[in-house]
Design a protein around this motif. Structure first.
Motif, PDB file in Angstrom:
ATOM      1  N   VAL A   2       5.655   8.894  13.885  1.00  0.00           N
ATOM      2  CA  VAL A   2       4.420   8.506  14.585  1.00  0.00           C
ATOM      3  C   VAL A   2       4.056   9.546  15.647  1.00  0.00           C
ATOM      4  N   ILE A  19      -2.061   6.436  13.214  1.00  0.00           N
ATOM      5  CA  ILE A  19      -0.886   5.996  13.975  1.00  0.00           C
ATOM      6  C   ILE A  19      -0.735   4.482  13.910  1.00  0.00           C
ATOM      7  N   VAL A  67       0.704   3.416  10.621  1.00  0.00           N
ATOM      8  CA  VAL A  67       2.143   3.672  10.533  1.00  0.00           C
ATOM      9  C   VAL A  67       2.912   2.669  11.373  1.00  0.00           C
ATOM     10  N   ILE A  68       2.375   2.338  12.568  1.00  0.00           N
ATOM     11  CA  ILE A  68       3.039   1.368  13.439  1.00  0.00           C
ATOM     12  C   ILE A  68       3.126   0.011  12.751  1.00  0.00           C
TER      13      ILE A  68
END
Length: 606
Positions: free
Chosen positions: A174, A273, A276-277
């Motif tokens: 990340v 991001i 992905v989180i």
């Protein structure tokens, strides 16, 4: 004429990069700047990091994963306390920011003015008045603003580095996605630099032309009205306004386009991001507190990316500003812009030095030999001017229009930098006339004197201590006593811009009083009675001739003045035609007879 056809000044390449000036500004008042730096670090690094980490612990405490030995209420109190401290710090930071900004702009403008005053006073500036004012105002503000605003990105950068380290420990993947926009922004800035500079330079030039026109209109209202040119002036004003508008739009649109592109790149990165989180949350090691900290950091990192792009763009813009200022400072180097000199922002201003006339200032004889000055644009001027002025004598320089009368005076006094010849005072060569010919050695009144938007008293004294000089004597010699009786408020009357409340003759005599109050050894006058009626002119010269130990050098064509001259320097086409008494010149020189009989046009300042 189209906007592309408007001539622009070729920029002067600065000898040092803009970062040199930023460093000089930062080190001018290091303690003040250090305090500003500390406040910025607290505001942009310490407090936000504390809030972010405490917020992480707060959410972790709700899920039982907190590392601090406090419950969620204790952590919440700490968050509120840190936020309150941040708000108080932001107020103090703003006050110090203003002080730093005033220091930066004050130093640069003071240095620019100092350099302009060191240049020969009558030499034309490389730019118009409006362009020069534009560089004093807009370009200085651009540089000082960049220097001031640079601390915030530094603080945000430190915060971002800390955030990246913390995020990397939580999730390297990340973190790499988070810093990718910075690389894209750097590449974009590389390809937009030239266009930034081109558009900003064009906008600044258009702004300077408009400012110059406004200044010229205010100084020529009477001429404009007499000639019926109001409509033409308005049309030209509208044209320059439209030209500035178009260039400002292009500059602003390009800036906003790049700014939007930077923000869009950042937003795309933020979206990736968050995706992905979303996968990380499903894992066992990623806590709710980690998620809140990532979201908190992303906002700050996104802001830093945007500011980082703006800083790159602004640096290109201040390159234009330093180039424009370099042109005004010529022949002095651009490094003088940020020299460390006092600017007196607080406390009492330094007293204007009062120099008492002593024997060392005494004039026995002024000798001018081979004096030459040619105007580059026209090739006209004066050449090989030679004459002398003995003590207690009255020397008059006369001639037709364009013969070089005023040019001779200005070259002697250093208002124009002579190109050849020598000047001797009591047999000693004068190396720097501009500094040498000042009170109490000499004083000068031009035909079109400059008055200021102050009182009559302040215009005459010009900083001299009233208790050390004879103000009444100066006003009497200038035949101003009757005028002051009818001027409302007398000596305390505000004269307005350029002395607009006074007539032409009153302006000339007020400036003459400024000269008389200094009681110099050499009085230099350029046709100061040209706007006076016969009676007032007669009184003025009678009182001037009664001046104790007077040595006079004057430009004039008036019979009253020529009749009192001990010697006359007759000029023709920039050369000395003859030197002698009025009787001798009338007898021997046809040029003098033409002037005396009024058959030659001669009432003009060159």
């Amino acid at each position: 004429m189209t906007s592309q056809e408007i001539p622009t000044t070729k920029p002067t390449k600065a000898s040092v990069p803009p970062i040199y000036h930023i460093w000089k500004l930062v080190t001018y008042n290091p303690w003040l700047f250090a305090g500003f730096f500390v406040l910025e670090i607290l505001y942009f690094v310490v407090f936000p990091q504390a809030v972010g980490l405490l917020s992480r612990e707060f959410f972790n405490s709700l899920s039982g994963d907190a590392a601090l030995a406090l419950d969620h209420w204790g952590i919440l109190v700490l968050v509120i306390a840190v936020s309150a401290a941040q708000n108080i710090g932001s107020l103090l930071d703003f006050l110090v920011y203003a002080m730093v900004r005033v220091n930066f702009t004050g130093l640069m403008r003071s240095n620019m003015l100092l350099r302009l005053l060191h240049h020969p006073g009558a030499s034309p500036y490389p730019e118009s008045t409006g362009e020069t004012i534009s560089r004093f105002r807009g370009d200085v503000r651009e540089i000082s603003g960049f220097a001031n605003e640079l601390i915030a990105p530094i603080g945000q950068g430190i915060f971002a580095i800390i955030a990246v380290v913390v995020m990397f420990q939580i999730s390297p993947k990340v973190t790499l996605i988070a810093i990718a926009p910075t690389i894209i922004i750097l590449v974009m800035s590389r390809f937009t630099t030239k266009q930034y500079i081109k558009l900003r330079r064009s906008r600044r030039s258009a702004s300077g032309r408009l400012s110059g026109m406004i200044a010229e209109v205010f100084s020529a209202v009477e001429s404009m009205k007499v000639s019926g040119a109001e409509n033409s002036v308005i049309d030209h004003f509208n044209y320059l306004t439209e030209d500035l508008k178009q260039k400002a739009i292009k500059d602003t649109v390009f800036h906003e386009f790049i700014h939007t592109a930077y923000r869009s790149i950042i937003n795309l990165g933020t979206g990736l991001i968050l995706l992905v989180i979303g996968d990380l949350i499903a894992g066992p090691t990623f806590t709710v507190g980690d998620f809140s900290l990532f979201i908190f950091y992303l906002g700050f990192i996104s802001d830093f990316m945007g500011v980082f792009g703006d800083i790159i763009a602004s640096y290109q813009q201040i390159k234009v500003s330093t180039e424009r200022i370099a042109t005004v400072l010529l022949p002095d180097p651009i490094e003088t812009l940020t020299e460390h000199n006092p600017i007196y922002l607080t406390g009492r201003l330094p007293e204007v030095p009062f120099i008492v006339k002593t024997e060392k200032h005494r004039l026995n004889e002024l000798c001018v030999e081979g004096l030459t000055y040619q105007f580059g644009a026209t090739g006209r001027g004066v050449e090989d001017i030679t004459f002398s002025v003995p003590r207690n004598s009255f020397t008059v320089i006369t001639g037709r229009i364009g013969s070089g009368k005023t040019t001779v005076l200005r070259a002697i006094l250093g208002l124009l930098k002579k190109q050849a010849g020598t000047i001797h005072w009591n047999g000693e060569r004068v190396e720097n006339p501009a500094l040498f010919f000042a009170p109490p050695r000499s004083a000068y009144t031009p035909q079109l004197p400059q008055l200021f938007s102050e009182t009559m008293r302040e215009n005459v004294l010009m900083g001299m201590p009233e208790g050390e000089v004879d103000l009444d004597f100066a006003l009497y010699t200038a035949v101003m006593e009757d005028d002051l009786k009818v001027i409302e408020d007398g000596l305390d009357a505000m004269l307005g811009a350029r002395g607009v409340r006074l007539s032409g003759g009153q302006r000339q005599r007020s400036a003459a009083a400024r000269m008389f109050i200094r009681k110099p050894e050499l009085l230099v006058l350029d046709d100061i009675s040209s706007a006076l009626d016969v009676e007032t002119e007669k009184k003025l010269w009678e009182r001037v001739f009664a001046f104790e130990h007077h040595t006079l050098l004057a430009v004039s064509h008036r019979h009253t003045v020529l009749e009192h001259a001990d010697q006359i320097v007759l000029l023709k086409d920039g050369h000395v035609q003859a030197v002698g008494t009025l009787e001798k010149l009338l007898e021997e020189e046809e040029e003098m007879r033409q002037l005396w009989q009024g058959k030659a046009d001669h009432v003009m300042v060159e």
